[in-house]
Motif scaffolding. Structure first.
Motif, PDB file in Angstrom:
ATOM      1  N   GLY A  91       2.030 -14.699   1.988  1.00  0.00           N
ATOM      2  CA  GLY A  91       1.463 -13.401   2.430  1.00  0.00           C
ATOM      3  C   GLY A  91       0.503 -14.110   3.218  1.00  0.00           C
ATOM      4  N   PRO A 150       2.426  -9.220  -0.254  1.00  0.00           N
ATOM      5  CA  PRO A 150       3.008  -7.997   0.281  1.00  0.00           C
ATOM      6  C   PRO A 150       3.001  -6.877  -0.835  1.00  0.00           C
ATOM      7  CG  PRO A 150       4.299  -9.524   0.902  1.00  0.00           C
ATOM      8  CD  PRO A 150       3.383 -10.292  -0.076  1.00  0.00           C
ATOM      9  N   ASP A 156      -2.939  -2.167   1.483  1.00  0.00           N
ATOM     10  CA  ASP A 156      -2.059  -3.179   1.652  1.00  0.00           C
ATOM     11  C   ASP A 156      -2.428  -4.508   1.806  1.00  0.00           C
ATOM     12  OD1 ASP A 156      -2.884  -3.224   4.134  1.00  0.00           O
ATOM     13  OD2 ASP A 156      -1.412  -2.124   4.974  1.00  0.00           O
ATOM     14  N   GLU A 157      -1.952  -5.506   2.355  1.00  0.00           N
ATOM     15  CA  GLU A 157      -2.274  -6.846   2.499  1.00  0.00           C
ATOM     16  C   GLU A 157      -3.432  -7.125   3.386  1.00  0.00           C
ATOM     17  OE1 GLU A 157       1.506  -6.795   4.668  1.00  0.00           O
ATOM     18  OE2 GLU A 157       0.863  -5.976   2.760  1.00  0.00           O
ATOM     19  N   ASN A 172      -3.132 -12.787   0.179  1.00  0.00           N
ATOM     20  CA  ASN A 172      -2.523 -11.367  -0.280  1.00  0.00           C
ATOM     21  C   ASN A 172      -1.041 -11.464  -0.416  1.00  0.00           C
ATOM     22  OD1 ASN A 172      -5.039 -10.106  -0.872  1.00  0.00           O
ATOM     23  ND2 ASN A 172      -5.254  -9.358   1.188  1.00  0.00           N
ATOM     24  N   GLN A 202      -3.121 -10.353  -5.182  1.00  0.00           N
ATOM     25  CA  GLN A 202      -3.977 -11.113  -4.431  1.00  0.00           C
ATOM     26  C   GLN A 202      -4.307 -12.486  -5.332  1.00  0.00           C
ATOM     27  OE1 GLN A 202      -7.590  -9.203  -2.656  1.00  0.00           O
ATOM     28  NE2 GLN A 202      -8.954 -10.636  -4.221  1.00  0.00           N
TER      29      GLN A 202
END
Length: 289
Positions: free
Chosen positions: A8, A92, A249-250, A90, A42
Motif C-alpha cells: 500500500g 488497502p 481508507d488508505e 497504509n 497501517q
C-alpha cells in the motif's frame, strides 16, 4: 480473521507546533499524541519526536494503547517547539461481507463486550442527550446490519451539518454542535459518536491526518483530522468520516484513538507565567510511493 494485503502507499508527515510567549514562562508540562502505533491497516515505519528547549521526554502507552509522550520544562523560556516526523504504510481497506452483515446481537459474545464497553459510554464531549437518541432511532429505524446503520448516520451528519472553520472551538460539546448544525471535523465526529452510542453501536474517536491527492477534494487535509470508528466482528474498528462522507481508507493516517477528543489531543499542556501565547501549527502530508 484473514490478514490484510501487505502492500500500500507510504506517507511521511511533518507536524510542527510552535508556542511563542511575549514574556518568559516556566514549569511547562505537556502530553503529546503524535506517534502512531501499528494498526491493522497501517504500519509505522519510523517516528521521531523532537522538543526544544531540549528536555527529557518520557514515552509510554496510555489506557487506550496510544503511544504517548510527556515532558516538563522547569526553566524559563520564551519559545517552545514540538516537532514530529513519521513514516507509515497504509494497507488497502477491506471489510469482509460477514462483518458488513453483522447485527447488534452478534456483539454479545466472546471478548467483544470487553473490547467495546468504553466506547458505548458517555464521555467528556459525548453525552446521551434525548434529542440525539431520538435522531439516532429515526436514522436507524428499519435497518438491521450495523454497517448500514453507521452509513446512514454518517451520511445524515454530512448532509445536515455545515463545515465552518471558527464556528466552534476544541472545547465545543456534542450538544452545542448538534444545535448549531455546523462545526469542524472534531464536531462532526462527536455528533456521529453520540448517534452511534445512543443505539448501542460501539464507536470511538480517531485522530490523525488525511492525504489529499491531486484528484481528491477532501476537507481536513494538510491539518490534523478526526473521524469516528465503528467496531465490527471479524475485522475490528473501521473508520467512517462524516466530514467527507467516505470510509477512512488508505488516505487516512491514524495517530491515536479514544472516547472523544479529550483522550487524543495532539498537544496538551500548561505553564506558569503571564506571557501571552501565540501558537502556530504546520502539517505536511506527502505520499512517498
Amino acid at each position: 480473521m484473514a490478514p490484510p494485503p501487505q502492500s500500500g502507499p507510504v506517507f511521511k508527515v511533518l507536524h510542527r507546533t510552535v508556542f511563542e510567549y511575549d514574556a518568559p514562562v516556566r514549569d511547562s508540562m505537556n502530553t503529546l499524541h503524535l506517534e502512531p502505533r501499528t494498526f491493522p491497516f497501517q504500519r509505522t515505519l519510523s517516528a521521531v519526536v523532537r522538543v526544544l528547549p531540549a528536555t527529557r521526554v518520557r514515552r509510554f502507552n496510555d489506557l487506550f494503547e496510544n503511544v504517548t509522550h510527556h515532558f516538563e520544562i522547569a526553566s524559563e523560556h520564551r519559545k517552545l517547539e514540538i516537532e514530529s516526523r513519521i513514516r507509515i504504510q497504509n494497507l488497502p481497506l477491506a471489510v469482509p461481507d460477514a462483518s458488513r452483515a453483522a447485527m447488534l446481537h452478534e456483539y454479545r459474545g466472546g471478548d467483544i463486550p470487553e473490547r467495546t464497553w468504553a466506547y458505548l459510554q458517555e464521555s467528556r464531549f459525548v453525552s446521551r442527550h434525548p434529542q440525539i437518541w431520538r435522531q439516532a432511532l429515526d436514522l436507524t429505524n428499519g435497518i438491521d446490519p450495523v454497517y448500514e446503520q453507521a452509513l446512514a448516520i454518517m451520511r445524515w451528519v454530512h448532509r445536515e451539518f455545515r463545515y465552518e472553520a471558527g464556528s466552534t472551538s476544541v472545547n465545543t460539546h456534542l450538544e452545542e454542535a448538534f444545535r448549531l448544525r455546523r462545526g469542524v471535523c472534531q464536531d462532526f465526529t462527536h455528533v456521529m459518536l453520540g448517534l452511534c452510542r445512543a443505539v448501542g453501536i460501539p464507536a470511538r474517536y480517531a485522530s490523525g491526518y488525511l492525504y489529499n491527492g491531486p484528484r481528491d477534494h477532501l476537507v481536513g487535509a494538510q491539518a490534523s483530522h478526526a473521524w469516528p470508528e465503528v467496531f465490527f466482528p471479524g475485522v475490528g474498528w473501521i473508520g467512517f468520516d462524516p466530514t467527507n462522507d467516505t470510509l477512512a481508507d488508505e488516505r487516512y493516517i491514524k495517530i491515536a484513538v479514544g472516547r472523544d477528543y479529550d483522550d487524543v489531543a495532539p498537544v496538551r499542556g500548561t505553564y506558569h507565567g503571564r506571557g501571552h501565547c501565540k501558537m502556530s501549527v504546520t502539517v505536511e502530508v506527502e505520499k512517498m510511493e
